[in-house]
Design a protein around this motif. Structure first.
Motif, mmCIF file in Angstrom:
data_model
loop_
_atom_site.group_PDB
_atom_site.id
_atom_site.type_symbol
_atom_site.label_atom_id
_atom_site.label_comp_id
_atom_site.label_asym_id
_atom_site.label_seq_id
_atom_site.Cartn_x
_atom_site.Cartn_y
_atom_site.Cartn_z
ATOM 1 N N ILE A 11 51.754 -10.457 72.551
ATOM 2 C CA ILE A 11 50.436 -10.389 73.180
ATOM 3 C C ILE A 11 50.446 -9.262 74.198
ATOM 4 O O ILE A 11 51.337 -9.191 75.048
ATOM 5 C CB ILE A 11 50.043 -11.717 73.857
ATOM 6 C CG1 ILE A 11 49.940 -12.834 72.813
ATOM 7 C CG2 ILE A 11 48.725 -11.576 74.605
ATOM 8 C CD1 ILE A 11 49.583 -14.195 73.382
ATOM 9 N N CYS A 12 49.443 -8.381 74.110
ATOM 10 C CA CYS A 12 49.330 -7.244 75.027
ATOM 11 C C CYS A 12 48.041 -7.382 75.840
ATOM 12 O O CYS A 12 46.956 -7.509 75.258
ATOM 13 C CB CYS A 12 49.315 -5.919 74.268
ATOM 14 S SG CYS A 12 50.790 -5.642 73.259
ATOM 15 N N THR A 69 44.313 -10.117 80.579
ATOM 16 C CA THR A 69 43.248 -11.065 80.257
ATOM 17 C C THR A 69 43.563 -11.802 78.957
ATOM 18 O O THR A 69 43.382 -13.020 78.848
ATOM 19 C CB THR A 69 41.901 -10.327 80.123
ATOM 20 O OG1 THR A 69 41.619 -9.636 81.337
ATOM 21 C CG2 THR A 69 40.784 -11.300 79.822
ATOM 22 N N THR A 70 44.040 -11.071 77.981
ATOM 23 C CA THR A 70 44.360 -11.662 76.681
ATOM 24 C C THR A 70 45.443 -12.724 76.813
ATOM 25 O O THR A 70 45.348 -13.804 76.226
ATOM 26 C CB THR A 70 44.833 -10.566 75.698
ATOM 27 O OG1 THR A 70 43.953 -9.456 75.764
ATOM 28 C CG2 THR A 70 44.878 -11.092 74.282
ATOM 29 N N SER A 71 46.497 -12.433 77.574
ATOM 30 C CA SER A 71 47.582 -13.406 77.742
ATOM 31 C C SER A 71 47.118 -14.629 78.531
ATOM 32 O O SER A 71 47.563 -15.755 78.267
ATOM 33 C CB SER A 71 48.786 -12.751 78.418
ATOM 34 O OG SER A 71 48.432 -12.156 79.652
ATOM 35 N N SER A 72 46.193 -14.438 79.489
ATOM 36 C CA SER A 72 45.645 -15.581 80.242
ATOM 37 C C SER A 72 44.843 -16.498 79.322
ATOM 38 O O SER A 72 44.932 -17.729 79.416
ATOM 39 C CB SER A 72 44.761 -15.079 81.386
ATOM 40 O OG SER A 72 45.518 -14.340 82.326
ATOM 41 N N GLU A 75 51.717 -6.006 79.481
ATOM 42 C CA GLU A 75 50.460 -5.404 79.935
ATOM 43 C C GLU A 75 49.802 -4.726 78.731
ATOM 44 O O GLU A 75 50.436 -4.555 77.681
ATOM 45 C CB GLU A 75 50.777 -4.414 81.062
ATOM 46 C CG GLU A 75 49.599 -3.683 81.655
ATOM 47 C CD GLU A 75 49.235 -2.416 80.880
ATOM 48 O OE1 GLU A 75 48.087 -1.950 81.054
ATOM 49 O OE2 GLU A 75 50.088 -1.907 80.130
ATOM 50 N N GLY A 76 48.569 -4.296 78.861
ATOM 51 C CA GLY A 76 47.820 -3.789 77.729
ATOM 52 C C GLY A 76 47.872 -2.300 77.474
ATOM 53 O O GLY A 76 48.825 -1.781 76.871
#
Length: 389
Positions: free
Chosen positions: A255-256, A259-262, A296-297
């Motif tokens: 997961i990058c 916000t996506t990981s949260s 991180e993204g």
């Protein structure tokens, strides 16, 4: 169903003082998915050798990919390209590796160093038959592939590598076998293995190669799926669908994005723990139960794209990502060296933080990163699927 796949990589160095390489590698695909790899070594070095090797490899790969026989290919080469008027020797030597639907390898060798096959970490003497085609001695082999087989083809600049010092008159075939036996056990990709071999040749030449040197490596692997989630969906109602599809997929999960990981942590009902360990200039990773890697993204993925573009080129930066513990290096190892089939799950939501005009990040850059990375991975021979939400 055959669960094997063939990872192909190659690298060359030029004769010192020459701008063009006298060796050339060509890879062509047949209609049934089989691949033809041709390594040609042109006579001498420089422009003439480059032209001869390029023509040889392109003619052979194109004809074989079209289903023509090796006899027709060799006879066409003999009729098309001249023999050196000064030395009366071959215009170009060649090695052909035909990978038949990832279950059988056919080797056709003419005057290049014999292909090395490392099987179960040791040199394996495969059967060869000798035949004469167009007055040329050709060695032919058919080998049933096994997982973790490593084929090493090379031009004669590799076993001849030396700095000209009296006690080092060349890197013998036995030395190359020993070197590659050890490297084959480390799980490196074909590209990295070929790079390490050619880099070692360059060291033995003292950085001034006295011949063009090329290595082609084919690494046979079992298929390994990998999944990467990058960005939240544009419609919040699609979160459950996106997460369900992502976590239902076989293989490791990356997961990058913060916000996506949260969102994933909330969906999994698991705590997201940030790491405070920095390695270079890449933001730190995080930990989430049920996910193999959280990073991180945009900054991290941008570095992965840089590494990917270099990897399909000269692969000069492989030492930067091969053992570092930052997020970009870890993703690179997973995608470049471990994965064979990669599924991208890309959210098209626009991050408000990226709309700051003082930041060099926007939605188009994010989409461009996905396109650039997937294209580079395709060139590495990976099977890619991209799904947008």
């Amino acid at each position: 169903m055959n669960d094997l796949t063939c990872d192909i990589g190659y690298k060359s160095i030029n004769h010192a003082g020459e701008q063009l390489c006298g060796d050339h590698v060509e890879v062509a695909e047949q209609e049934d998915g089989s691949k033809v790899i041709v390594l040609a070594d042109g006579l001498g070095s420089g422009v003439k050798a480059s032209i001869l090797s390029t023509l040889t490899s392109k003619i052979i790969s194109t004809m074989l990919a079209a289903g023509m026989s090796i006899e027709e290919c060799v006879e066409t080469i003999a009729a098309t390209l001249p023999v050196c008027s000064e030395r009366g020797v071959a215009y170009s030597t060649f090695t052909i590796i035909r990978l038949i639907q990832d279950h059988t390898a056919e080797l056709i060798q003419y005057d290049n160093p014999q292909v090395i096959l490392v099987r179960n970490g040791e040199n394996w003497e495969y059967p060869r038959t000798e035949t004469m085609i167009g007055g040329k001695q050709i060695f032919h082999s058919v080998i049933r592939l096994q997982a973790d087989d490593v084929f090493i083809a090379m031009s004669d600049g590799c076993p001849h590598a030396s700095a000209g010092i009296e006690y080092n008159m060349g890197w013998k075939r036995e030395d190359i076998i020993t070197f590659m036996e050890a490297m084959s056990l480390c799980g490196y990709s074909a590209k990295t293995l070929s790079t390490m071999l050619v880099d070692e040749c360059n060291k033995l030449y003292g950085g001034e190669p006295k011949d063009d040197a090329t290595s082609v490596v084919v690494r046979v692997r079992k298929r390994v799926p990998m999944n990467l989630l990058f960005g939240p969906p544009s419609n919040r109602d699609d979160v459950d669908r996106m997460m369900s599809l992502f976590f239902a997929k076989e293989g490791k999960h990356i997961i990058c994005g913060g916000t996506t990981s949260s969102i994933a942590a909330k969906w999994l009902n698991k705590p997201l723990r940030a790491s405070m360990d920095f390695d270079g200039d890449i933001p730190p990773i995080a930990y989430l139960e049920g996910v193999d890697l959280v990073t991180e993204g945009v900054i991290t993925v941008n570095r992965v794209v840089e590494y990917a573009k270099d990897y399909i080129g000269e692969n000069k930066r492989y030492e930067e990502w091969s053992d570092h513990k930052d997020g970009a290096s870890m993703i690179s190892r997973l995608l470049f060296e471990e994965a064979t089939d990669i599924s991208f799950f890309v959210g098209k939501a626009i991050n408000p933080a990226h709309q700051n005009p003082n930041l060099p990040i926007n939605f188009n850059i994010k989409m461009s990163l996905v396109q650039d990375l997937s294209e580079a991975l395709k060139q590495m021979g990976k099977k890619i699927k991209v799904s947008y939400f």
